[in-house]
Design a protein around this motif. Structure first.
Motif, short mmCIF file in Angstrom:
data_model
loop_
_atom_site.label_atom_id
_atom_site.label_comp_id
_atom_site.label_asym_id
_atom_site.label_seq_id
_atom_site.Cartn_x
_atom_site.Cartn_y
_atom_site.Cartn_z
N TYR A 2 -20.20 64.91 17.02
CA TYR A 2 -20.23 63.65 17.83
C TYR A 2 -21.30 63.99 18.69
N PRO A 3 -21.94 62.95 19.27
CA PRO A 3 -21.47 61.54 19.06
C PRO A 3 -22.48 60.96 18.12
N PHE A 4 -22.35 59.51 17.77
CA PHE A 4 -22.86 58.74 16.97
C PHE A 4 -23.96 57.93 17.86
N ALA A 5 -25.30 58.26 17.59
CA ALA A 5 -26.50 57.54 18.24
C ALA A 5 -27.33 56.75 17.20
N PHE A 6 -27.71 55.22 17.88
CA PHE A 6 -28.51 54.58 17.01
C PHE A 6 -29.20 53.77 18.01
N LEU A 7 -30.46 53.08 17.25
CA LEU A 7 -31.06 52.12 18.00
C LEU A 7 -31.05 50.91 17.17
N ARG A 8 -30.83 49.79 18.18
CA ARG A 8 -31.18 48.35 17.63
C ARG A 8 -32.18 47.93 18.16
N GLU A 9 -32.92 46.96 17.39
CA GLU A 9 -34.28 46.38 17.83
C GLU A 9 -34.49 45.05 17.50
N GLY A 10 -34.77 44.30 18.08
CA GLY A 10 -35.03 42.71 17.87
C GLY A 10 -35.71 41.83 18.97
N ASP A 11 -36.68 41.22 18.67
CA ASP A 11 -37.46 40.37 19.58
C ASP A 11 -38.10 40.92 20.62
N GLY A 12 -38.51 42.21 20.47
CA GLY A 12 -39.23 43.08 21.55
C GLY A 12 -38.11 43.84 22.33
N GLN A 13 -36.84 43.70 22.18
CA GLN A 13 -35.68 44.36 22.99
C GLN A 13 -35.43 45.61 22.12
N LYS A 14 -35.22 46.68 22.76
CA LYS A 14 -34.82 47.97 22.16
C LYS A 14 -33.46 48.44 22.92
N LEU A 15 -32.38 48.73 22.13
CA LEU A 15 -31.37 49.40 22.65
C LEU A 15 -30.81 50.46 21.99
N LEU A 16 -30.36 51.53 22.88
CA LEU A 16 -29.62 52.74 22.42
C LEU A 16 -28.27 52.63 22.72
N ILE A 17 -27.58 53.00 21.60
CA ILE A 17 -26.03 53.00 21.46
C ILE A 17 -25.64 54.14 21.20
N VAL A 18 -24.90 54.68 22.25
CA VAL A 18 -24.20 56.28 21.94
C VAL A 18 -22.79 56.03 22.10
N LEU A 19 -21.94 56.40 20.91
CA LEU A 19 -20.50 56.48 20.92
C LEU A 19 -19.86 57.77 21.05
N ASN A 20 -19.17 58.06 21.81
CA ASN A 20 -18.40 59.41 21.79
C ASN A 20 -16.75 59.15 21.88
N PRO A 21 -16.09 58.96 20.92
CA PRO A 21 -14.65 59.10 20.96
C PRO A 21 -14.07 60.45 21.31
N SER A 22 -14.61 61.33 21.11
CA SER A 22 -13.95 62.50 21.24
C SER A 22 -13.59 62.80 22.81
N GLY A 23 -12.71 63.75 23.00
CA GLY A 23 -12.39 64.10 24.40
C GLY A 23 -13.13 65.06 25.15
N ALA A 24 -14.22 65.53 24.53
CA ALA A 24 -15.20 66.45 25.20
C ALA A 24 -16.50 65.64 25.25
N SER A 25 -17.33 66.33 26.47
CA SER A 25 -18.64 65.76 26.60
C SER A 25 -19.42 66.41 25.49
N GLN A 26 -20.56 65.60 25.22
CA GLN A 26 -21.38 66.12 23.91
C GLN A 26 -23.03 65.95 24.23
N GLU A 27 -23.52 66.97 24.03
CA GLU A 27 -25.09 67.09 24.25
C GLU A 27 -25.88 67.23 22.90
N VAL A 28 -26.76 66.54 22.59
CA VAL A 28 -27.39 66.66 21.34
C VAL A 28 -28.85 66.12 21.54
N MET A 29 -29.76 66.54 20.69
CA MET A 29 -31.17 66.30 20.46
C MET A 29 -31.57 64.90 19.70
#
Length: 548
Positions: free
Chosen positions: A474-501
């Motif tokens: 965990y987590p699942f991280a991805f970018l969505r991009e359109g019309d000059g906008q860029k969004l980072l989405i991070v999803l962590n359904p687990s019960g523990a904090s997560q740290e990733v590169m």
């Protein structure tokens, strides 16, 4: 990419699936109906959904809750009249909403007049509209054994079924007929082509009546011995051309569950991806989440606080389809529908909010099953009715509108007359209670829907790039991009904090559009450290620096 693969309105649409039997009863008979749906359109609009998938309302003997059609052009009286359905289309359009009919092209009921004629011993115009073997002693051979019904009528043959015995398969033809089996007619056979014409004309009929398109039941199985689906796609391309002549904004989503076969840019616009083995890894791998369902090994869902699931296997399947079809159509990943147990089972509001964040930020067109937005619960002891075997029976329960009205606002009928039992357990949710809680699930879902419909980077066809998803992590991280906008989405359904590169240099000077608990730290020119709290998600506007 452009949105040419889907109509412009569908690229930002959020669909709401309505199971008509259990949504809203207007006449007190205990069964939901079309006037009841009309009375709740303002509710759907208030949630933010701007399109409806309406499960079947055709004339039917209801051995499979309407998926066994007796007349494709008539409305079953228990739901209302044809005029009622036209009024639903009109009232939805007045609210800038679209309506998809649920089209069931692969089979009918045995009660359909076509089948009654086809089952006769004497040859007639409908003899070849269904798939019959050429002898009562021919069960179709190893390929079809166990899928034919014997002894139904005096016709010397056995008919092929799709699901229940009462659902004979319509004959769209065989792409590669077996020369040793003359009953396998090619898709070019004149009688087969007459069925194609009739089914296409039926779709046009509903478009002229006011429908905006279709959800297509088992769209890839209409043709037989069609290994790459080319003949099925040919039918859907013909249907699309005919329907677009009526309404250029026509839209279809298929239950094919193999987008690489379903989507060619000429016929179907979207495909649900859920009848693949790895889909189970997402939400319902634990046996307790599909009570009474098929036997299977069980395991751990990725969307679970224990944090023992694996998303990567499903994502690999998804990405293979996505890369092959992103210029041709959209992939929809359902969270819940009428065939699945309730997504709320063994989850609380925080868990569900992460699930909805996934649904409403991934590419494709999202569909919400009625009641999921309030966390409507599975009723495990619901009786089987009209083919709703477990776990489906427990998911197809009446919508809970209010706290204290009879049947929680669904119906004025006595409780023993309801099509399915109300959930009356203490603490079970209702629209009234959810709307009264400003920090609760309903309002969080509403916020996510609003973002989905307004943010360019969340449109169905906006660019998608995975930043982090590793097996059993965990987590699942991805970018969505359109019309000059860029969004980072991070999803962590687990019960523990997560740290990733993350393998890019990104930063944000804006607050999260939804969710919280996401922190970004620049590590070097090519990496960003992402820290995310337990059972949370974030949708963060970001900028990405060049990797030089």
């Amino acid at each position: 990419m452009t949105t040419d693969s889907v109509p412009h309105w569908a690229a930002s649409a959020v669909f709401y699936e309505i199971y008509p039997q259990t949504f809203q009863d207007s006449d007190g008979d205990g069964i939901g109906d079309i006037p009841g749906i009309i009375s709740r359109l303002d509710y759907i609009a208030s949630l933010g959904a701007n399109a409806i998938w309406l499960n079947p309302v055709y004339l039917s003997p209801m051995r499979d809750a309407g998926y066994d059609v007796a007349d494709f052009r008539k409305v079953d009286p228990r739901y209302g009249t044809f005029a009622d359905l036209q009024r639903l289309f009109d009232e939805a359009h007045r609210r800038d909403m679209r309506v998809l009919m649920d089209f069931v092209p692969g089979h009918t009921s045995v009660d359909h007049p076509w089948f009654q004629a086809s089952a006769q011993a004497a040859r007639n115009a409908h003899s070849d509209w269904y798939i019959w073997t050429d002898s009562a002693w021919n069960d179709g051979g190893p390929e079809w054994r166990g899928r034919t019904v014997h002894g139904f009528s005096d016709r010397n043959g056995n008919y092929l079924i799709n699901f229940f015995w009462s659902q004979p398969a319509l004959n769209f033809g065989f792409a590669e007929p077996d020369p040793a089996e003359p009953w396998q007619l090619p898709t070019t056979h004149p009688d087969v082509r007459k069925l194609w014409d009739e089914m296409r004309d039926t779709m046009v009929f509903w478009m002229k009546a006011g429908a905006d398109g279709f959800r297509v039941d088992m769209a890839g199985s209409i043709t037989r011995r069609d290994p790459d689906g080319r003949e099925a796609r040919r039918f859907w391309a013909e249907a699309r051309a005919a329907c677009e002549a009526v309404n250029p904004d026509y839209f279809t989503v298929a239950e094919w569950s193999y987008p690489r076969s379903a989507l060619d840019g000429q016929g179907l616009h979207a495909d649900f991806l859920h009848w693949v083995p790895t889909y189970e890894n997402l939400f319902r791998k634990e046996l307790g989440r599909t009570p009474g369902g098929p036997r299977r090994p069980g395991g751990a869902s990725w969307f679970d606080r224990e944090g023992k699931g694996d998303l990567r296997a499903f994502l690999d399947d998804y990405l293979g389809h996505y890369e092959a079809t992103k210029a041709k159509g959209c992939i929809s990943i359902p969270v819940g529908n009428h065939d699945l147990s309730r997504i709320s089972l063994l989850r609380d509001d925080d868990d569900l909010a992460v699930v909805f964040a996934f649904l409403l930020t991934m590419p494709g067109v999202p569909f919400i099953f009625y009641g999921d937005e309030i966390g409507l619960q599975q009723v495990n002891d619901a009786p089987v009715r009209e083919g709703s075997y477990p776990p489906r029976a427990g998911a197809r329960v009446p919508m809970a509108w209010t706290e204290h009205e009879l049947n929680r606002g669904f119906s004025t009928a006595e409780s023993d007359r309801l099509w399915a039992p109300m959930d009356t357990r203490p603490g079970s949710p209702s629209v009234e209670s959810r709307q009264a809680d400003p920090g609760g699930l309903w309002h969080r879902v509403r916020r996510l829907i609003a973002l989905r419909r307004t943010e360019p980077a969340l449109r169905a066809t906006a660019e998608f790039r995975v930043l982090f998803c590793e097996p059993d992590r965990y987590p699942f991280a991805f970018l969505r991009e359109g019309d000059g906008q860029k969004l980072l989405i991070v999803l962590n359904p687990s019960g523990a904090s997560q740290e990733v590169m993350l393998p890019c240099r990104i930063s944000s000077s804006h607050p999260s559009l939804a969710g919280d608990g996401i922190s970004l730290y620049t590590e070097d020119a090519t990496r960003t450290r992402c820290v995310v709290g337990p059972v949370t998600y974030g949708i963060l506007p970001v900028t990405e620096s060049d990797m030089d």
